[in-house]
Enzyme design. Structure first.
Site, short mmCIF file in Angstrom:
data_model
loop_
_atom_site.label_atom_id
_atom_site.label_comp_id
_atom_site.label_asym_id
_atom_site.label_seq_id
_atom_site.Cartn_x
_atom_site.Cartn_y
_atom_site.Cartn_z
N CYS A 1 5.04 64.59 37.03
CA CYS A 1 4.48 63.84 38.21
C CYS A 1 5.04 64.08 39.40
O CYS A 1 3.99 64.18 40.44
CB CYS A 1 4.90 62.32 37.76
SG CYS A 1 6.57 62.15 37.43
N HIS B 1 9.91 51.67 39.86
CA HIS B 1 8.35 51.84 40.54
C HIS B 1 8.23 53.16 41.48
O HIS B 1 8.17 52.76 42.68
CB HIS B 1 7.62 50.56 41.10
CG HIS B 1 7.65 49.39 40.00
ND1 HIS B 1 7.02 49.67 38.83
CD2 HIS B 1 8.13 48.25 39.85
CE1 HIS B 1 7.05 48.39 38.16
NE2 HIS B 1 7.71 47.49 38.86
#
Length: 340
Positions: free
Chosen positions: A142, A218
């Site tokens: 990612c 997050h």
């Protein structure tokens, strides 16, 4: 219509299934997993929009007891598709590769697998053409996916000689417990693998970096110091980033104070699970330092790799052999750039 299957219906697998379902020229045949996890139970409660296949035959009764309709085994799924997206835990994909090879199917693996599992280490923007027609592709992680988007964007405009990065890394995904609760920052040795991976994909750029684990869930934040081959102004950098459909330029002045602001905004937009396919770059973080350019990126780790995985399908299946055409169609079907 290219037929696609997903192995591993977890954090990434759920989102891959949804991403394929949005592609007008692909068909999601089904998803496979080993147990009635919360994600699989939620799939059932939603009315089984995707057919479910059992990757672990000895767990058949466990699935039946949970009321999960099972359409067959992983091998049954593999035989019905043109290409598999493997989003299983690290190491499992390499074992699943034997099944894919047995039936001469193509497959795409996620960043947790070793590079040796695939023919090409792939990124949609940076090296799409290298993946065209190949049987096995592996995506970048990612962080590396988002980092390459930004660096490649500037590299195409002005040429980038080297980058130095610092990754402020979330410790676990939302809902995970395996990392525990901590009140500490942990630093990894340099260079981090994301810098090394960037150089693997873009060997003409010298990269190094430091990674710091933080007790949040997050998103990651990456700071980048890029050395261009010729001077480029902040306005030119902004213009480049604003033209990229997978980059959202945001402003602290508008209330985007950090990762939590972006996650909340995605939920307010009504995005499923609060997902964001795009990386965000803070306008106020873009500064000139001599000839260098510095900026900060937000990486939504749960969903950022979905567009590049769709690109990988297009390349491997030769749906589009030109990278610009392939990523443009992915962007269109995923609604990338709609905020502009």
């Amino acid at each position: 219509m290219v037929k696609v299957g997903v192995a591993g219906y977890g954090v990434i697998g759920q989102r891959l299934a949804d991403g394929v379902a949005l592609q007008k020229d692909m068909e999601l045949v089904g998803v496979a997993d080993i147990a009635p996890t919360l994600a699989v139970r939620a799939l059932k409660e939603k009315g089984m929009p995707y057919k479910f296949y059992n990757s672990l035959p000895e767990n058949q009764k466990l699935l039946e007891d949970a009321g999960i309709p099972v359409s067959g085994t992983l091998e049954d799924l593999v035989q019905q598709v043109d290409i598999m997206l493997d989003a299983t835990s690290a190491g499992i994909g390499a074992k699943n590769k034997e099944i894919y090879a047995k039936y001469n199917k193509k497959a795409i693996f996620q960043g947790g697998e070793k590079n040796s599992v695939a023919d090409v280490f792939f990124h949609g923007y940076a090296n799409y053409e290298k993946g065209v027609g190949k049987q096995f592709l592996k995506l970048t992680s990612c962080n590396t996916t988002g980092l390459i988007r930004a660096v490649d964007c500037l590299d195409r405009v002005v040429g980038i000689e080297k980058v130095a990065i610092t990754i402020i890394r979330r410790v676990a995904d939302p809902g995970d417990y395996h990392r525990g609760l901590t009140n500490a920052l942990q630093i990894d040795k340099a260079p981090n693998h994301q810098a090394v991976d960037l150089m693997t994909i873009m060997p003409h750029i010298n990269a190094t970096g430091i990674l710091v684990h933080t007790p949040v869930t997050h998103g990651h934040i990456i700071t980048v110091v890029a050395t261009p081959k010729k001077k480029i102004s902040k306005d030119e950098v902004l213009k480049a980033f604003n033209s990229h459909d997978r980059i959202r330029v945001v402003r602290i002045a508008d209330g985007f104070l950090g990762n939590a602001s972006l996650f909340r905004y995605a939920r307010d937009l009504g995005n499923p699970r609060g997902d964001m396919y795009e990386i965000a770059i803070w306008e106020e973080s873009i500064v000139e330092s001599g000839n260098d350019i510095m900026f900060a990126i937000n990486i939504p780790q749960e969903s950022v790799v979905i567009p590049e995985t769709m690109d990988a399908i297009r390349a491997a299946m030769e749906m589009q052999t030109n990278g610009a055409e392939g990523v443009a169609i992915t962007n269109k079907y995923l609604g990338m750039g709609k905020w502009k």
